[in-house]
Design an enzyme around this catalytic site. Structure first.
Site, mmCIF file in Angstrom:
data_model
loop_
_atom_site.group_PDB
_atom_site.id
_atom_site.type_symbol
_atom_site.label_atom_id
_atom_site.label_comp_id
_atom_site.label_asym_id
_atom_site.label_seq_id
_atom_site.Cartn_x
_atom_site.Cartn_y
_atom_site.Cartn_z
ATOM 1 N N ASP A 59 0.815 -1.215 0.000
ATOM 2 C CA ASP A 59 0.000 0.000 0.000
ATOM 3 C C ASP A 59 0.852 1.270 0.000
ATOM 4 O OD1 ASP A 59 1.027 -0.231 2.499
ATOM 5 O OD2 ASP A 59 -0.871 0.072 3.562
ATOM 6 N N HIS A 262 22.943 2.487 -19.170
ATOM 7 C CA HIS A 262 21.961 2.899 -18.161
ATOM 8 C C HIS A 262 22.240 2.178 -16.841
ATOM 9 C CE1 HIS A 262 18.864 4.528 -21.293
ATOM 10 N NE2 HIS A 262 19.920 5.293 -21.160
ATOM 11 N N ASP A 279 25.869 10.572 -14.919
ATOM 12 C CA ASP A 279 24.825 11.080 -15.816
ATOM 13 C C ASP A 279 23.645 11.405 -14.911
ATOM 14 O OD1 ASP A 279 22.819 11.509 -17.659
ATOM 15 O OD2 ASP A 279 23.376 9.819 -18.957
ATOM 16 N N ASP A 290 19.735 16.959 -18.388
ATOM 17 C CA ASP A 290 20.319 15.633 -18.695
ATOM 18 C C ASP A 290 21.795 15.848 -18.989
ATOM 19 O OD1 ASP A 290 20.917 13.093 -19.491
ATOM 20 O OD2 ASP A 290 19.744 13.146 -21.342
ATOM 21 N N HIS A 369 25.868 4.713 -28.841
ATOM 22 C CA HIS A 369 24.486 5.205 -28.694
ATOM 23 C C HIS A 369 24.311 6.429 -29.571
ATOM 24 C CE1 HIS A 369 26.230 8.325 -26.157
ATOM 25 N NE2 HIS A 369 26.789 7.384 -25.404
ATOM 26 N N HIS A 373 19.343 13.885 -28.234
ATOM 27 C CA HIS A 373 17.881 13.743 -28.310
ATOM 28 C C HIS A 373 17.237 15.031 -27.841
ATOM 29 C CE1 HIS A 373 18.055 13.170 -23.917
ATOM 30 N NE2 HIS A 373 19.099 12.394 -24.156
ATOM 31 N N HIS A 380 13.899 12.144 -22.520
ATOM 32 C CA HIS A 380 13.897 11.861 -23.963
ATOM 33 C C HIS A 380 12.589 12.449 -24.455
ATOM 34 C CE1 HIS A 380 16.649 8.239 -22.943
ATOM 35 N NE2 HIS A 380 17.326 9.364 -23.040
ATOM 36 N N GLU A 406 25.792 14.331 -26.712
ATOM 37 C CA GLU A 406 26.426 13.424 -25.753
ATOM 38 C C GLU A 406 27.299 12.355 -26.408
ATOM 39 O OE1 GLU A 406 23.471 10.773 -23.847
ATOM 40 O OE2 GLU A 406 21.955 12.085 -24.711
ATOM 41 N N TYR A 410 33.264 3.838 -25.559
ATOM 42 C CA TYR A 410 33.062 2.710 -24.652
ATOM 43 C C TYR A 410 33.821 1.502 -25.177
ATOM 44 C CZ TYR A 410 29.189 5.830 -23.659
ATOM 45 O OH TYR A 410 28.455 6.942 -23.375
ATOM 46 N N ARG A 440 31.669 9.599 -21.330
ATOM 47 C CA ARG A 440 30.607 10.348 -22.023
ATOM 48 C C ARG A 440 30.613 11.756 -21.463
ATOM 49 N NH1 ARG A 440 26.831 7.078 -21.249
ATOM 50 N NH2 ARG A 440 25.554 7.841 -19.525
ATOM 51 N N GLU A 442 28.026 15.186 -21.779
ATOM 52 C CA GLU A 442 26.692 15.530 -22.290
ATOM 53 C C GLU A 442 26.274 16.921 -21.848
ATOM 54 O OE1 GLU A 442 23.593 12.937 -20.778
ATOM 55 O OE2 GLU A 442 22.235 13.525 -22.396
HETATM 56 N N1 GLY Z 1 20.375 10.115 -19.259
HETATM 57 C C1 GLY Z 1 19.888 9.411 -20.387
HETATM 58 C C2 GLY Z 1 20.443 9.953 -21.631
HETATM 59 O O1 GLY Z 1 21.486 10.582 -21.606
HETATM 60 O O2 GLY Z 1 19.872 9.866 -22.664
HETATM 61 MN MN MN Z 2 20.776 12.208 -22.870
HETATM 62 MN MN MN Z 3 22.189 11.570 -19.881
#
Ligand code: GLY
Ligand code: MN
Ligand code: MN
Length: 457
Positions: A59, A262, A279, A290, A369, A373, A380, A406, A410, A440, A442
């Protein structure tokens, strides 16, 4: 019960570089509704449901997150409500159905806005309790021609079909049922894709807060701490400055964990010579940041770490320098591909003919990747990347769009195995650099008339 995410809790930011405290006003939300209404056919109705609370266990519930389309059109942060937009004989109305005031429920679960205040404080034309939904909406629907709702939302689909069935059941009394169903998503996605100045001000602020959180994480990081302890420092900084929630699960990935895109377990111990990839972005009044940074846990890059990091940084800078209205993600991908492929060739990680490697997009074994975005209410965010009837046309950037950039590098074991016998790969060099990915970086970028604003300074 939900907490307020509108204008509250911003008072702790005092930095003079931030001109005033950003928030969206009743007028902003009304503008959003008016823009959607302008796209609706005459004699039509659109349905936008609020989110429901989601059970975590038994609950107890997860902390409430409002449906972002509903929020975009109302700023209203209670669960289970329903917004209908009505355009009848060219007269436009916003009508909200929401939870009733209830002393007992409010003592246990928190205050409810109620119908009177919803009209006064949210600029809604009419508001009724949820129990009146069926009766009133069947009356409104009679004689309309079109209804709009999100086709991918099973709950609202069922609600709309039930309501249409109720109208249809009254055909003997002369009720006429709308016969055209229109997907609301492509329309609202296009509206959300272009941010207003006030939305951008909010995103500037949540970026600022998120940058403070990254700085705090850099200051606190040291060998022996657990990744979740660094996550806690980040969440502290978000919350302290009014961003009560993270926009997405915070990634604190040390060493090889950074090769999991992720990674959210965040339960390993930081080691002295490793890099740490974070991230993390806060959510402020519904809007997301982000941001990713990768840095040495002990404060000093080793030479190979520095070399890989510099390559990713160069790619990020070159891509961002090329953003302006009219440019496409495809063009930016070309720039990233060129920069990373050349760099990997120079390092000896790739070998062979540059033109051939570029054509093959050889860097994609390491940059695994997308380059970026859309960003907004969702991390996203909504909006098609390819447009036109066939969805084959590349969308050009326009003023008011917000996007992430970003690039990363890797060394994913599965992909490394795949390429180990490949002629374009110098395996010794891969092995030399493998311990230092993933990396990365970003940033969040606003497209402006004359170029860009980088929100992540
Ligand atoms: N944090 C998810 C991405 O960078 O798309
Ligand atoms: Mn991102
Ligand atoms: Mn990100």
């Amino acid at each position: 019960m939900a907490s307020t995410i509108g204008t509250a809790q911003l008072m702790t930011i005092t930095d003079e570089t931030l001109p005033g405290l950003a928030c969206l006003s009743t007028d902003d939300f009304k503008n959003h509704r008016d823009n959607f209404l302008a796209k609706m056919a005459n004699n039509s109705m659109a349905f936008f449901p609020a989110a429901h609370e989601v059970t975590r266990s038994n609950d107890t519930e997860f902390s409430f997150c409002q449906n972002k389309n509903f929020y975009y059109l109302t700023g209203f942060n209670e669960p289970d409500a329903l917004l209908v937009l009505l355009k009848k004989d060219h007269v436009e109305q916003a009508i909200l159905f929401s939870l009733p005031k209830d002393k007992n429920q409010e003592v246990w679960h928190g205050r409810r806005v109620g119908q009177e205040k919803a009209c006064q404080e949210y600029g809604i034309d009419q508001c009724f309790i949820l129990d009146e939904k069926s009766e009133r909406i069947t009356q409104y629907l009679n004689g309309l021609t079109q209804v709009y709702f999100a086709f991918n939302d099973a709950n609202i689909r069922q609600t709309v079909f039930d309501l249409l069935a109720q109208v249809s059941a009254k055909s003997r009394q002369g009720f006429k049922v709308p016969t055209t169903l229109v997907d609301a998503n492509p329309i609202i996605d296009e509206l959300r894709l272009i941010k207003s100045e006030n939305e951008i001000a909010l995103m500037r602020q949540v970026n600022y807060i998120s940058c403070l959180a990254h700085k705090r994480a850099m200051q606190k990081a040291r060998a022996g701490l657990f990744e979740y302890q660094i996550e806690n420092e980040i969440l502290h900084e978000f919350t302290y400055h009014g961003a009560r929630h993270a926009a997405y699960a915070t990634i604190v990935a040390s060493g090889d964990n950074a090769n999991i895109l992720h990674y959210t377990n965040n339960d390993n111990k930081l080691k002295n010579n490793d890099l740490l990839l974070i991230d993390a972005g806060g959510e402020l009044a519904g809007y997301a940041a982000d941001i990713t940074r990768t840095f040495p846990i002990n404060g000093k890059f080793t030479q190979p770490q520095k070399i890989l990091y510099q390559l990713v940084l160069d790619a990020k800078m070159k891509v961002i320098a090329a953003i302006k209205p009219g440019v496409t993600f495809a063009k930016l991908n070309e720039i990233a591909n060129e920069c990373l492929t050349k760099g990997l060739l120079e390092l000896g990680i790739l070998s062979g003919d540059l033109a051939h490697l570029l054509q093959e997009k050889a860097c994609k074994k390491y940059f695994i990747h997308g380059l970026g975005h859309w960003l907004g209410l969702d991390v996203h965010d909504v909006g098609d990347y390819q447009i036109g009837a066939e969805k084959t046309q590349l969308r050009q950037f326009a003023a008011g769009m917000v996007l992430t950039i970003e690039p990363g590098l890797y060394f994913v074991p599965m992909l490394m195995k795949e390429i180990s016998g490949h002629k374009d790969v110098n395996w010794d060099k891969v092995a030399e650099f493998q311990p230092y990915g993933g990396i990365r970086i970003e940033d969040n970028i606003v497209v402006k008339q004359g170029g860009i604003e980088n929100l992540t300074r």
